[in-house]
Write a protein that holds these residues in place. Structure first.
Motif, PDB file in Angstrom:
ATOM      1  N   ALA A 123       0.845  -1.192   0.000  1.00 19.30           N
ATOM      2  CA  ALA A 123       0.000   0.000   0.000  1.00 19.30           C
ATOM      3  C   ALA A 123       0.878   1.239   0.000  1.00 19.30           C
ATOM      4  O   ALA A 123       2.016   1.201   0.471  1.00 19.30           O
ATOM      5  N   ALA A 124       0.316   2.321  -0.505  1.00 22.28           N
ATOM      6  CA  ALA A 124       1.043   3.590  -0.522  1.00 22.28           C
ATOM      7  C   ALA A 124       0.054   4.729  -0.347  1.00 22.28           C
ATOM      8  O   ALA A 124      -1.136   4.593  -0.657  1.00 22.28           O
ATOM      9  N   ILE A 125       0.583   5.846   0.161  1.00 21.38           N
ATOM     10  CA  ILE A 125      -0.265   7.022   0.368  1.00 21.38           C
ATOM     11  C   ILE A 125       0.515   8.261  -0.049  1.00 21.38           C
ATOM     12  O   ILE A 125       1.693   8.422   0.292  1.00 21.38           O
ATOM     13  N   SER A 126      -0.141   9.085  -0.821  1.00 21.10           N
ATOM     14  CA  SER A 126       0.475  10.333  -1.251  1.00 21.10           C
ATOM     15  C   SER A 126       0.498  11.310  -0.084  1.00 21.10           C
ATOM     16  O   SER A 126      -0.538  11.606   0.512  1.00 21.10           O
ATOM     17  N   LYS A 127       1.670  11.785   0.249  1.00 23.00           N
ATOM     18  CA  LYS A 127       1.810  12.630   1.429  1.00 23.00           C
ATOM     19  C   LYS A 127       1.028  13.935   1.277  1.00 23.00           C
ATOM     20  O   LYS A 127       0.468  14.440   2.242  1.00 23.00           O
ATOM     21  N   GLY A 128       0.942  14.443   0.081  1.00 29.13           N
ATOM     22  CA  GLY A 128       0.305  15.729  -0.112  1.00 29.13           C
ATOM     23  C   GLY A 128      -1.213  15.686  -0.075  1.00 29.13           C
ATOM     24  O   GLY A 128      -1.845  16.419   0.683  1.00 29.13           O
ATOM     25  N   ASP A 129      -1.821  14.814  -0.891  1.00 29.81           N
ATOM     26  CA  ASP A 129      -3.273  14.805  -1.000  1.00 29.81           C
ATOM     27  C   ASP A 129      -3.932  13.605  -0.338  1.00 29.81           C
ATOM     28  O   ASP A 129      -5.158  13.490  -0.338  1.00 29.81           O
ATOM     29  N   GLY A 130      -3.117  12.710   0.225  1.00 32.97           N
ATOM     30  CA  GLY A 130      -3.674  11.565   0.933  1.00 32.97           C
ATOM     31  C   GLY A 130      -4.249  10.481   0.056  1.00 32.97           C
ATOM     32  O   GLY A 130      -4.899   9.557   0.563  1.00 32.97           O
ATOM     33  N   ARG A 131      -4.026  10.565  -1.243  1.00 34.54           N
ATOM     34  CA  ARG A 131      -4.542   9.517  -2.119  1.00 34.54           C
ATOM     35  C   ARG A 131      -3.871   8.198  -1.767  1.00 34.54           C
ATOM     36  O   ARG A 131      -2.667   8.152  -1.536  1.00 34.54           O
ATOM     37  N   THR A 132      -4.660   7.126  -1.760  1.00 38.84           N
ATOM     38  CA  THR A 132      -4.142   5.822  -1.371  1.00 38.84           C
ATOM     39  C   THR A 132      -4.163   4.835  -2.531  1.00 38.84           C
ATOM     40  O   THR A 132      -4.973   4.938  -3.455  1.00 38.84           O
ATOM     41  N   TYR A 133      -3.258   3.886  -2.438  1.00 36.88           N
ATOM     42  CA  TYR A 133      -3.117   2.851  -3.451  1.00 36.88           C
ATOM     43  C   TYR A 133      -2.890   1.525  -2.741  1.00 36.88           C
ATOM     44  O   TYR A 133      -2.168   1.474  -1.738  1.00 36.88           O
ATOM     45  N   TYR A 134      -3.488   0.467  -3.279  1.00 35.01           N
ATOM     46  CA  TYR A 134      -3.386  -0.846  -2.649  1.00 35.01           C
ATOM     47  C   TYR A 134      -3.099  -1.929  -3.674  1.00 35.01           C
ATOM     48  O   TYR A 134      -3.599  -1.879  -4.803  1.00 35.01           O
ATOM     49  N   ALA A 135      -2.332  -2.923  -3.225  1.00 34.35           N
ATOM     50  CA  ALA A 135      -2.215  -4.137  -4.027  1.00 34.35           C
ATOM     51  C   ALA A 135      -3.556  -4.858  -4.006  1.00 34.35           C
ATOM     52  O   ALA A 135      -4.292  -4.805  -3.012  1.00 34.35           O
ATOM     53  N   GLY A 136      -3.854  -5.550  -5.091  1.00 34.04           N
ATOM     54  CA  GLY A 136      -5.132  -6.228  -5.178  1.00 34.04           C
ATOM     55  C   GLY A 136      -5.346  -7.249  -4.068  1.00 34.04           C
ATOM     56  O   GLY A 136      -6.469  -7.461  -3.612  1.00 34.04           O
ATOM     57  N   SER A 137      -4.255  -7.864  -3.622  1.00 31.44           N
ATOM     58  CA  SER A 137      -4.370  -8.926  -2.624  1.00 31.44           C
ATOM     59  C   SER A 137      -4.760  -8.408  -1.236  1.00 31.44           C
ATOM     60  O   SER A 137      -5.176  -9.188  -0.381  1.00 31.44           O
ATOM     61  N   VAL A 138      -4.622  -7.096  -1.013  1.00 32.44           N
ATOM     62  CA  VAL A 138      -4.929  -6.561   0.324  1.00 32.44           C
ATOM     63  C   VAL A 138      -6.070  -5.556   0.295  1.00 32.44           C
ATOM     64  O   VAL A 138      -6.556  -5.147   1.363  1.00 32.44           O
TER      65      VAL A 138
END
Length: 124
Positions: free
Chosen positions: A49-64
């Motif tokens: 998973a990852a999160i953009s520090k500026g706008d808080g947008r999040t990203y996830y691997a499909g498995s999680v």
């Protein structure tokens, strides 16, 4: 000297939950994105998973996706990973990471600029 220090790993039964924390000693202009990747025994690094520090947008691997939630507390220089419905396939060393690009966290490797020492998560 930038340091990322993880905590919160441990052993849990299948179906259980854990929360990982990562304290970042200082932010640099190379840290537009924070996140987590993991490495299971004998396997390659895998972005979680990852999160953009500026706008808080999040990203996830499909498995999680739907089971894990990434969040950040900028005032505390901390990024969190809430993990639920854990299964044996989630057993791995979990690394906190920071990079200019979220893609370098979701596809971890030599280009990933900053990483912690890792914390073990074991699900049985």
């Amino acid at each position: 000297h930038v340091q990322l220090v993880e905590s919160g790993g441990g052993s849990v039964q299948a179906g259980g939950s854990l929360r990982l924390s990562c304290v970042v000693s200082e932010y640099t202009h190379h840290m537009n994105c924070l996140g987590w990747f993991r490495q299971a025994p004998g396997k390659d690094l895998v972005g979680v998973a990852a999160i953009s520090k500026g706008d808080g947008r999040t990203y996830y691997a499909g498995s999680v996706r739907g089971r894990f939630t990434i969040s950040q507390d900028n005032a505390a220089n901390t990024v969190y990973l809430e993990m639920s419905s854990l299964g044996p396939a989630d057993t791995a060393i979990y690394y906190c990471a920071a990079d200019q690009f979220c893609s370098n966290i979701l596809n971890p490797g030599p280009a990933t600029r900053y990483r912690g020492q890792g914390t073990q998560v074991t699900v049985s």
